[in-house]
Design a protein around this motif. Structure first.
Motif, mmCIF file in Angstrom:
data_model
loop_
_atom_site.group_PDB
_atom_site.id
_atom_site.type_symbol
_atom_site.label_atom_id
_atom_site.label_comp_id
_atom_site.label_asym_id
_atom_site.label_seq_id
_atom_site.Cartn_x
_atom_site.Cartn_y
_atom_site.Cartn_z
ATOM 1 N N LEU A 208 13.049 23.001 -0.024
ATOM 2 C CA LEU A 208 12.931 24.250 -0.794
ATOM 3 C C LEU A 208 13.896 24.315 -1.969
ATOM 4 N N LYS A 209 14.907 23.449 -1.941
ATOM 5 C CA LYS A 209 15.912 23.516 -3.007
ATOM 6 C C LYS A 209 15.303 23.259 -4.367
ATOM 7 N N THR A 210 14.197 22.518 -4.407
ATOM 8 C CA THR A 210 13.571 22.227 -5.698
ATOM 9 C C THR A 210 12.572 23.299 -6.118
ATOM 10 N N GLY B 177 21.749 38.638 10.985
ATOM 11 C CA GLY B 177 21.369 38.237 12.339
ATOM 12 C C GLY B 177 20.677 36.888 12.351
ATOM 13 N N HIS B 178 19.778 36.711 13.322
ATOM 14 C CA HIS B 178 19.031 35.451 13.450
ATOM 15 C C HIS B 178 17.657 35.602 12.805
ATOM 16 N N LEU B 179 17.307 34.653 11.935
ATOM 17 C CA LEU B 179 15.951 34.602 11.373
ATOM 18 C C LEU B 179 15.247 33.434 12.069
ATOM 19 N N ASP B 180 14.544 33.767 13.144
ATOM 20 C CA ASP B 180 14.021 32.713 14.019
ATOM 21 C C ASP B 180 12.619 33.074 14.506
ATOM 22 N N GLY B 181 12.175 32.374 15.540
ATOM 23 C CA GLY B 181 10.842 32.612 16.068
ATOM 24 C C GLY B 181 10.657 33.995 16.649
ATOM 25 N N ASN B 182 11.771 34.644 16.960
ATOM 26 C CA ASN B 182 11.698 35.983 17.540
ATOM 27 C C ASN B 182 11.642 37.072 16.474
ATOM 28 N N SER B 183 12.042 36.745 15.255
ATOM 29 C CA SER B 183 12.168 37.787 14.228
ATOM 30 C C SER B 183 11.359 37.497 12.967
ATOM 31 N N HIS B 184 10.716 36.339 12.886
ATOM 32 C CA HIS B 184 10.103 35.962 11.604
ATOM 33 C C HIS B 184 8.933 36.875 11.238
ATOM 34 N N ILE B 185 8.213 37.401 12.233
ATOM 35 C CA ILE B 185 7.079 38.271 11.901
ATOM 36 C C ILE B 185 7.592 39.594 11.307
ATOM 37 N N ALA B 186 8.672 40.109 11.882
ATOM 38 C CA ALA B 186 9.278 41.332 11.327
ATOM 39 C C ALA B 186 9.737 41.080 9.893
ATOM 40 N N ALA B 187 10.321 39.897 9.665
ATOM 41 C CA ALA B 187 10.796 39.566 8.314
ATOM 42 C C ALA B 187 9.618 39.444 7.346
ATOM 43 N N GLU B 188 8.565 38.732 7.765
ATOM 44 C CA GLU B 188 7.396 38.559 6.878
ATOM 45 C C GLU B 188 6.779 39.914 6.532
ATOM 46 N N THR B 189 6.695 40.795 7.521
ATOM 47 C CA THR B 189 6.130 42.125 7.287
ATOM 48 C C THR B 189 6.975 42.900 6.273
ATOM 49 N N TYR B 190 8.305 42.785 6.424
ATOM 50 C CA TYR B 190 9.213 43.490 5.516
ATOM 51 C C TYR B 190 9.095 42.931 4.099
ATOM 52 N N PHE B 191 9.058 41.587 3.997
ATOM 53 C CA PHE B 191 8.953 40.958 2.673
ATOM 54 C C PHE B 191 7.659 41.407 1.981
ATOM 55 N N LYS B 192 6.587 41.444 2.753
ATOM 56 C CA LYS B 192 5.293 41.835 2.176
ATOM 57 C C LYS B 192 5.361 43.273 1.661
ATOM 58 N N MET B 193 6.031 44.116 2.423
ATOM 59 C CA MET B 193 6.180 45.515 2.015
ATOM 60 C C MET B 193 6.953 45.620 0.693
ATOM 61 N N VAL B 194 8.004 44.820 0.551
ATOM 62 C CA VAL B 194 8.811 44.844 -0.678
ATOM 63 C C VAL B 194 7.964 44.417 -1.872
ATOM 64 N N ARG C 21 9.581 29.640 7.528
ATOM 65 C CA ARG C 21 8.186 29.981 7.202
ATOM 66 C C ARG C 21 8.122 31.344 6.522
ATOM 67 N N ALA C 22 8.956 32.273 7.001
ATOM 68 C CA ALA C 22 8.994 33.605 6.384
ATOM 69 C C ALA C 22 9.470 33.509 4.936
ATOM 70 N N VAL C 23 10.484 32.652 4.688
ATOM 71 C CA VAL C 23 10.990 32.478 3.320
ATOM 72 C C VAL C 23 9.905 31.848 2.438
ATOM 73 N N ILE C 24 9.194 30.849 2.981
ATOM 74 C CA ILE C 24 8.123 30.198 2.204
ATOM 75 C C ILE C 24 7.000 31.202 1.916
ATOM 76 N N SER C 25 6.686 32.051 2.885
ATOM 77 C CA SER C 25 5.667 33.088 2.669
ATOM 78 C C SER C 25 6.069 34.016 1.530
ATOM 79 N N ILE D 64 2.507 26.288 5.404
ATOM 80 C CA ILE D 64 3.512 27.232 5.881
ATOM 81 C C ILE D 64 4.298 26.628 7.053
ATOM 82 N N GLY D 65 3.609 25.864 7.909
ATOM 83 C CA GLY D 65 4.261 25.318 9.099
ATOM 84 C C GLY D 65 4.568 23.838 8.939
#
Lengths: 138, 124
Positions: free
Chosen positions: B102-104, B27-44, B68-72, A104-105
């Motif tokens: 990730l393109k592949t 917005g920004h998908l960065d170290g400040n927001s990736h946990i919120a994004a991962e949580t949302y993706f998991k919910m979906v 990392r959130a996208v890979i998760s 992941i990292g």
């Protein structure tokens, strides 16, 4: 003309994100374009969060951030007083692995190396000093 | 449509159409927001959507934490026999998708419609 900006940042995540905005705003003031501002933000986030997460320094410790634009080169310098550690020596991630085996990292330092013209680490006066350079189109 | 905003400045919304979830970020998908994004993706995904179009057209900055959130999300949908298409048009985002390899591993489309079409072509 030489442009310089210096900032002291505590080793705490929220301070880091506030610092990112300040440094990028300063870069905009230097005349750096949006694309280059993003590359600066990318390296700065990776390197500062690396210190926050791995240096073992307390959140009250301070990291020095310097940004200098001189002769078409934008140089970011980050200095911390943590134990000797070269983040740029980390092995590059294996990007050919299938998704099931991908870590992941591990991408952060890879991005710093891939998106800069030069990056270097040295141990100087008991501190880790990381420099990242970009060539700025004039 | 479901949505979530947070103190990080990242806004997430999603809609489901014909078994495909369209997740849009702004917005920004960065170290400040990736946990919120991962949580949302998991919910979906845990709500039953395993075919996902991730629209990053309005993401103006992404860092390794964001990727990392996208890979998760990719691991999550693949683990559920689904698929992920990413729509990205901003140069900074497409450059990092390329540098991350990730393109592949996923479909990268310039528009939401093309991302959706790629999933339909693959999964029916």
């Amino acid at each position: 003309m030489v442009f310089t900006f210096n900032l002291k940042v505590k080793v705490a995540e929220q301070e880091v994100f506030e610092a990112l905005d300040q440094v990028v705003l300063c870069a905009a003031g230097f005349g750096i374009d949006d694309e280059q501002q993003n590359l600066l933000r990318l390296s700065l986030e990776e390197l500062l969060l690396n210190v926050c997460h791995h240096s073992g320094l307390p959140s009250s410790a301070v990291v020095d951030v310097a940004l200098v634009l001189r002769d078409g080169v934008l140089r970011l310098t980050i200095t911390d007083s943590g134990p000797s550690f070269d983040p740029l020596a980390l092995a590059a991630p294996d990007l050919d692995l299938p998704i099931e085996q991908r870590q992941i990292g591990g991408l952060g330092i890879h991005f710093v190396r891939s998106t800069s013209a030069r990056c270097a680490w040295q141990r100087l006066d008991g501190c880790n000093v990381v420099e990242v350079d970009w060539i700025i189109a004039c | 449509m479901a949505s979530a905003g947070n103190a990080t400045g990242l806004k997430l919304t999603h809609t489901i159409d014909n078994m495909i979830a369209l997740v849009q970020l702004r917005g920004h998908l960065d170290g400040n927001s990736h946990i919120a994004a991962e949580t949302y993706f998991k919910m979906v995904v845990t709500s039953g959507s395993t075919r996902v179009v991730l629209d990053l057209a309005q993401v103006d900055f992404i860092s390794s934490a964001g990727l990392r959130a996208v890979i998760s999300l990719l691991k999550l949908v693949k683990g559920n026999h689904g698929g992920l298409a990413v729509c990205a048009s901003q140069p900074h985002v497409t450059q990092l998708l390329e540098f991350s390899g990730l393109k592949t591993l996923l479909s990268i489309a310039p528009t939401v419609d093309e991302g959706r079409a790629a999933l339909v072509a693959r999964f029916g």
